[in-house]
Motif scaffolding. Structure first.
Motif, short mmCIF file in Angstrom:
data_model
loop_
_atom_site.label_atom_id
_atom_site.label_comp_id
_atom_site.label_asym_id
_atom_site.label_seq_id
_atom_site.Cartn_x
_atom_site.Cartn_y
_atom_site.Cartn_z
N ARG A 147 15.26 -5.27 20.20
CA ARG A 147 15.87 -5.07 21.52
C ARG A 147 17.32 -4.66 21.40
NH1 ARG A 147 18.17 -3.57 24.87
NH2 ARG A 147 18.37 -4.15 27.06
N PHE A 148 18.02 -5.15 20.38
CA PHE A 148 19.45 -4.92 20.28
C PHE A 148 19.85 -4.06 19.08
CE2 PHE A 148 19.32 -9.10 22.57
CZ PHE A 148 19.80 -8.62 23.78
N LEU A 149 18.90 -3.30 18.57
CA LEU A 149 19.19 -2.46 17.41
C LEU A 149 20.33 -1.49 17.74
CD1 LEU A 149 18.00 -2.02 14.52
CD2 LEU A 149 16.79 -0.04 15.49
N HIS A 150 21.33 -1.45 16.86
CA HIS A 150 22.49 -0.56 16.97
C HIS A 150 23.43 -0.89 18.14
CE1 HIS A 150 21.23 1.98 13.69
NE2 HIS A 150 20.10 2.30 14.27
N CYS A 151 23.24 -2.03 18.78
CA CYS A 151 24.15 -2.43 19.86
C CYS A 151 25.46 -2.97 19.28
CB CYS A 151 23.52 -3.49 20.74
SG CYS A 151 22.17 -2.89 21.79
N GLN A 152 26.56 -2.65 19.93
CA GLN A 152 27.86 -3.20 19.54
C GLN A 152 28.01 -4.59 20.16
OE1 GLN A 152 30.13 -1.76 17.39
NE2 GLN A 152 28.44 -0.31 17.08
N PRO A 153 28.40 -5.59 19.38
CA PRO A 153 28.41 -6.98 19.87
C PRO A 153 29.63 -7.34 20.72
CG PRO A 153 29.12 -6.92 17.59
CD PRO A 153 28.75 -5.50 17.95
N ALA A 154 29.86 -6.62 21.80
CA ALA A 154 31.02 -6.88 22.65
C ALA A 154 30.98 -8.29 23.21
CB ALA A 154 31.06 -5.86 23.79
N GLY A 155 32.05 -9.04 23.00
CA GLY A 155 32.13 -10.40 23.50
C GLY A 155 31.43 -11.44 22.64
N LEU A 156 30.72 -10.98 21.61
CA LEU A 156 30.04 -11.87 20.68
C LEU A 156 30.80 -11.88 19.36
CD1 LEU A 156 26.38 -10.64 21.39
CD2 LEU A 156 27.69 -12.39 22.61
N TRP A 157 30.26 -12.56 18.35
CA TRP A 157 30.88 -12.47 17.03
C TRP A 157 30.70 -11.07 16.47
CZ3 TRP A 157 33.78 -16.34 15.15
CH2 TRP A 157 33.57 -17.64 15.64
N GLU A 158 31.76 -10.51 15.93
CA GLU A 158 31.61 -9.20 15.29
C GLU A 158 30.57 -9.27 14.18
OE1 GLU A 158 34.28 -5.80 12.95
OE2 GLU A 158 35.24 -7.59 13.81
N THR A 159 30.59 -10.36 13.43
CA THR A 159 29.58 -10.64 12.43
C THR A 159 28.92 -11.96 12.78
OG1 THR A 159 30.85 -9.50 10.71
CG2 THR A 159 29.09 -10.98 9.97
N GLY A 160 27.64 -11.92 13.13
CA GLY A 160 26.94 -13.13 13.52
C GLY A 160 26.62 -14.01 12.32
N SER A 161 26.25 -15.25 12.62
CA SER A 161 25.91 -16.33 11.68
C SER A 161 27.16 -17.15 11.39
CB SER A 161 25.29 -15.85 10.37
OG SER A 161 26.27 -15.39 9.45
N TYR A 162 26.96 -18.39 11.01
CA TYR A 162 28.11 -19.27 10.79
C TYR A 162 28.50 -19.38 9.33
CZ TYR A 162 24.66 -22.82 9.46
OH TYR A 162 23.63 -23.50 8.84
N TRP A 163 27.85 -18.66 8.45
CA TRP A 163 28.17 -18.82 7.02
C TRP A 163 28.69 -17.54 6.36
CZ3 TRP A 163 23.13 -18.66 8.85
CH2 TRP A 163 22.36 -17.59 8.43
N HIS A 164 28.95 -16.50 7.13
CA HIS A 164 29.37 -15.26 6.46
C HIS A 164 30.74 -15.44 5.82
CE1 HIS A 164 32.21 -13.64 9.54
NE2 HIS A 164 31.46 -14.33 10.37
N LEU A 165 30.99 -14.68 4.80
CA LEU A 165 32.08 -14.94 3.86
C LEU A 165 33.46 -14.99 4.53
CD1 LEU A 165 32.79 -15.40 0.89
CD2 LEU A 165 32.96 -12.91 0.62
N ALA A 166 33.71 -14.12 5.49
CA ALA A 166 35.05 -14.03 6.09
C ALA A 166 35.47 -15.33 6.76
CB ALA A 166 35.11 -12.88 7.10
N THR A 167 34.50 -16.10 7.26
CA THR A 167 34.84 -17.37 7.93
C THR A 167 34.60 -18.58 7.04
OG1 THR A 167 32.63 -17.56 8.91
CG2 THR A 167 34.31 -16.40 10.19
N ARG A 168 34.23 -18.34 5.79
CA ARG A 168 33.93 -19.44 4.89
C ARG A 168 34.67 -19.29 3.55
NH1 ARG A 168 31.70 -23.95 7.30
NH2 ARG A 168 30.33 -23.28 9.00
N ARG A 169 35.93 -18.90 3.64
CA ARG A 169 36.72 -18.74 2.42
C ARG A 169 36.95 -20.06 1.70
NH1 ARG A 169 36.17 -13.88 0.68
NH2 ARG A 169 37.75 -14.49 -0.85
#
Length: 329
Positions: A147-169
């Protein structure tokens, strides 16, 4: 707490009174509570109230990571509010979620008034012993991703999930120096971030966040705090990690992936003669199958720092990690 929000709940539901408050759970790290309210005279007999009330700053850890964690949680609830206000209405019938009747922001907190999925026919919870339910969860994810293929995540996390590297340094820093994934973490993250078929991912697609119909053949999702852009395989991996055991993944992993991709093909944008710039489905499937092992390695990297999980030396997750290391080295 109740008297602060009761008038608003009654206004939003048309009920005359709330006859009962039933506490269901406390939010992670004490950031609020989730309640079921029994109503009289309204449009529904019960609703779910998710009341986010962050701890006072003085009670938070003073170290830098405590502040990072606090800001991440605050942002997650704003993202969830944005999801319900601007995104949830775009879902098709095949992606059942709890409806949201209202959101109130006051005194530094957020109150979500949500549909009671138990009352809506999704009163069961997940069992990995039920193969139909595992398949139903994968099919839900497939429809959501298409449903959301290629959609830009406006207002959401730019990168979803809570474990991606940028937020888990911080978690990366505390990984054992000899862990084979530590020097590969950035390369793994880049592989997932550069996928050619990004979508919106749930971001926390564990079985605890799915309610199940009695026959086990349909599910409804909750908890959209970490919804955002990214590679669909991150949802698939996290779901399978929580829904299946290692032996099941080794014996059924390929067939479960096949089920996911079959549902993706059914809902591929442009099916039925509609014009679409989604691209070729076979290219999508080929890329996702390749990135599937990277998503496993990425989650393994997070666990190694978050809960100091020992290095996998056998089993399905180990085989996924080995394939990534062989490709990157």
């Amino acid at each position: 707490m109740h008297h602060d929000v009761e008038p608003w709940i009654l206004e939003m539901t048309g009920a005359s009174r709330i006859s009962r408050w039933e506490k269901l759970q406390t939010l992670w790290s004490g950031y609020g509570q989730i309640w079921r309210v029994s109503l009289q005279g309204g449009r529904a007999e019960s609703m779910i109230v998710k009341h986010v009330r962050p701890p006072v700053v003085e009670n938070l850890p003073t170290e830098a990571d405590g502040d990072v964690s606090h800001q991440r949680k605050l942002r997650s609830y704003e993202v969830e509010a944005n999801w319900y206000e601007h995104w949830s209405g775009k879902l098709t019938d095949g992606c059942r979620i709890a409806g949201c009747d209202g959101i109130s922001r006051a005194d530094g907190g957020i109150v979500f008034l949500l549909e009671d999925l138990d009352a809506a026919g999704f009163a069961s919870r997940f069992s990995s012993a039920d193969a139909n339910t595992v398949k139903a969860g994968l099919e839900w994810l497939a429809r959501f991703h298409m449903r959301f293929l290629h959609c830009q995540p406006a207002g959401l996390w730019e990168t979803g999930s809570y474990w991606h590297l940028a937020t888990r340094r911080q978690e990366w820093h505390v990984m054992a120096d000899h862990h084979p994934l530590k020097p590969l973490a950035t390369a793994i993250d880049e592989q997932l971030s550069r996928c050619r078929f990004p979508t919106i991912i749930h971001g926390d697609a564990k079985t605890d966040n799915f309610c199940v119909a009695p026959d086990g053949r349909s599910v409804a999702a909750v908890d959209f705090q970490y919804v955002g852009g990214g590679c669909a395989m991150k949802d698939v991996v996290y779901f399978l990690e929580s829904a299946t055991g290692d032996s099941d993944r080794q014996s059924q992993g390929d067939s479960l992936l096949d089920r996911y991709f079959a549902e993706c093909r059914r809902h591929w944008p442009g099916n039925g003669g509609e014009s679409s710039d989604a691209g070729d489905f076979d290219d999508f499937e080929s890329e996702c199958r390749r990135l599937y092992v990277f998503a496993w390695a990425d989650f393994e990297r997070f666990l190694a720092g978050w809960c100091r999980q020992p290095i996998a030396t056998r089993g399905y997750r180990f085989s996924m990690m080995q394939r990534v290391m062989n490709e990157l080295r």
